[in-house]
Structures are given as structure tokens and as C-alpha cells.
Design an enzyme around this catalytic site. Structure first.
Site, PDB file in Angstrom:
ATOM      1  CG  HIS A   1      -1.885   1.168   1.194  1.00  0.00           C
ATOM      2  ND1 HIS A   1      -3.158   1.039   0.672  1.00  0.00           N
ATOM      3  CD2 HIS A   1      -1.770   2.466   1.600  1.00  0.00           C
ATOM      4  CE1 HIS A   1      -3.785   2.204   0.754  1.00  0.00           C
ATOM      5  NE2 HIS A   1      -2.963   3.087   1.310  1.00  0.00           N
ATOM      6  CB  CYS A   2       2.062   3.312  -2.600  1.00  0.00           C
ATOM      7  SG  CYS A   2       3.183   4.694  -2.928  1.00  0.00           S
TER       8      CYS A   2
END
Length: 314
Positions: A163-164
Site C-alpha cells: 500500500h503506497c
């Protein structure tokens, strides 16, 4: 002991909520950095040189043309990652093949229900009796191969990489290529800005008069430092992800030490690359796929992945 577990879960929930809130601000931060870089390169420095004419205008043109091309590709790939769903598990998904008993027919409704009832019994979270049939107790559903649950998004993501917060999204099967292109064009753009502003940066430390207002000089100095830092850091991420693509693994899978020399999804560099970028070379450098690749390559949809015959059963 039980209260400690409750506190731990509550803290994790707060952390995930904070990531969601932080992510919304990251888009503004990215656009802010782009805006500052544009001002320093185009408006404060090379734009006036271009308008002045002469020999210097040729150098300005050689900087401004690739700068705008790379900036356009950077923004295109960035918003493609932000706006593209990374891939979720379809409703009522079930495996096409029962790997546990080796049948080639799809699971029937009764067999599917039996899997669910067995999985809801006490035991390991992924203990289904088969290494390729997994179950998520948070989503209450079976998980396709290479699928992981994201606590920030609150759902299972197909071939989840990570998850960025920079893109306010998960990086998964359907937008991983776009994320890699975003890193690629970011590296090229920040490197170009760093090189083009390097002479102006050096001028700060020389005993010469520098044209421009204090504000433009400060912006130029800040832009050089920011872009140099981003170029170096993005280069490291880009090298890491290129290595992962060549081995057909993800950040999560590498962290879990599943990508061993006998990693069943490693089909060789060429096929591994095609599972991310497709086979049509015209689409390799843009955030899109050809219709033929989408039709012929199930791996691009995130639900099915070919494996090595000799290690498929491992």
C-alpha cells in the site's frame, strides 16, 4: 493478556486510519513538488533564456522539450496508479480447480460451502489443506493465488505488492505496471531537473552575481535539492522493483521469503516481464494494455498465474 491484544488491534486500526487520511494529502504534496519544479525550471530559469533568443535558446529548448514530455508522462502514470483499482476479489469467487483433491472441474456449491465451514473452525488462518486455496477471515471469502488483505484499504487485493501512501492506493495486479512506469518517469524527470539546475546550484557557491530575485534563487536552490533527493531514492526503488519483476514476485512475497530458487511463478525473465507489461511493445511505456494481451493473458487480470510444471504442486 487479552486486554493487551485488544489495545494492539486498536492501535493498528488507528495507524491504518491515519494512513488513509495522510494519503489524501500526498496528492497535494506531489502536485506541489511538481509545481515548484515547473516554476524553477520553466518560469525562473530556462523560459527567460528561451525567450531571449541566441545560442542560449537552443540549450533551453533541449531542456524544456524533454522536461514537458517527461512531466506529461509522469502525471499520466501517477494518476493512472491513483485512479486504477488494483484489483479486488470478485463476489462469490471460487477456484476453477480443486487443488486439494486434484479434480479438474470447478468447485460445486456444496464443496465451496464445505470449504468455508472447514475454514471457520479454529486453526491457522490459511490452513485449507491446500497450498493454493486460501481464506481471508477478515473478508470472509476465499482468496485467489498471490492475493493479500490490505488493512488500510480494508479488503483483499489481487497480487498485492504494497500500500503506497504517495498514490493513495494499493499497488496490485491491475496497476502495478502503472506504478513501475510512474517510478521510471519520476526518475527521468527528477534527474533531468537536477542536471539542468546544477549550474545554477553551483553558482550559489561562486563569487559571481546571480540574476533573479531572492525568491526565485531560493526556489531554484530548493528545487535542486528536492529533485536530487527524489532521483536517488526513486532509483533505489526502481532497481528493487525491476529485480522483483525479473523474478516474478512481489514485495510482500519477497518479504515472506516465498521467492526461493524454486519459486513456482518464476517462468524466466522474458515471460515474467510480459506478465507485468504485456507482449505488445507499443504499450510497454504507457499505462495501458492492448486488447489482445488482456484477452490472452489471464495474469494481467490478477486471478490466474501460470506456474512451472515441476514446482506447481509445491
Amino acid at each position: 493478556m487479552r486486554s493487551g491484544a485488544v489495545v494492539m488491534a486498536w492501535n493498528v486500526f488507528k495507524f491504518c486510519t491515519a494512513l488513509r487520511a495522510l494519503g489524501s494529502l500526498m496528492i497535494l504534496l506531489v502536485l506541489g513538488i511538481v509545481g515548484v519544479s515547473y516554476y524553477a525550471v520553466v518560469i525562473a530559469n530556462y523560459g527567460p533564456i528561451l525567450l531571449a533568443g541566441g545560442v542560449g535558446s537552443l540549450l533551453a529548448l533541449l531542456v524544456l522539450v524533454p522536461f514537458h514530455v517527461l512531466l506529461g508522462m509522469l502525471l499520466w502514470t501517477y494518476f493512472s496508479v491513483v485512479l486504477t483499482d488494483p484489483g479486488g476479489v470478485p463476489p462469490n469467487w471460487k477456484p476453477d480447480v480443486d487443488e486439494e483433491i486434484g479434480e479438474t472441474a470447478p468447485l460445486t456449491t456444496s464443496e465451496f460451502t464445505s470449504h468455508i465451514l472447514n475454514l471457520q473452525q479454529p486453526g491457522p488462518l490459511t490452513d485449507t489443506g491446500s497450498p493454493r486455496i486460501r481464506y481471508c477471515r477478515k473478508c470472509n471469502q476465499l482468496k485467489p493465488p498471490r492475493c493479500h488483505h490490505c488493512s488500510v484499504c480494508g479488503r483483499c487485493i489481487l497480487k498485492m505488492d504494497h500500500h503506497c501512501v504517495w498514490v493513495v492506493n494499493c499497488v496490485g495486479a491491475l496497476n502495478y505496471k502503472f506504478f513501475l512506469l510512474f517510478l521510471f518517469y519520476t526518475f527521468l524527470e527528477t534527474s533531468l531537473v537536477t542536471l539542468s539546475l546544477f549550474p545554477h546550484f553551483i553558482a550559489f557557491f561562486e563569487d559571481v552575481e546571480i540574476p533573479g530575485t531572492p525568491g526565485t534563487l531560493a526556489t531554484t536552490f530548493l528545487t535542486f535539492v528536492l529533485n536530487l533527493a527524489f532521483a536517488l531514492s526513486v532509483m533505489g526503488f526502481l532497481i528493487m522493483h525491476i529485480s522483483l519483476v525479473m523474478k516474478n514476485t512481489t514485495t510482500i512475497e519477497a518479504y515472506e521469503k516465498k521467492a526461493s530458487p524454486k519459486w513456482k511463478y518464476d517462468l524466466g525473465r522474458k515471460k515474467n516481464f510480459e506478465q507485468v507489461f504485456g507482449t505488445d511493445k507499443k504499450y510497454w511505456f504507457i499505462p495501458a494494455y492492448s486488447e489482445e494481451d488482456l484477452r490472452k493473458m489471464p495474469a494481467l487480470q490478477g486471478l490466474e498465474y501460470p506456474t512451472k510444471p515441476d514446482v506447481a504442486a509445491q
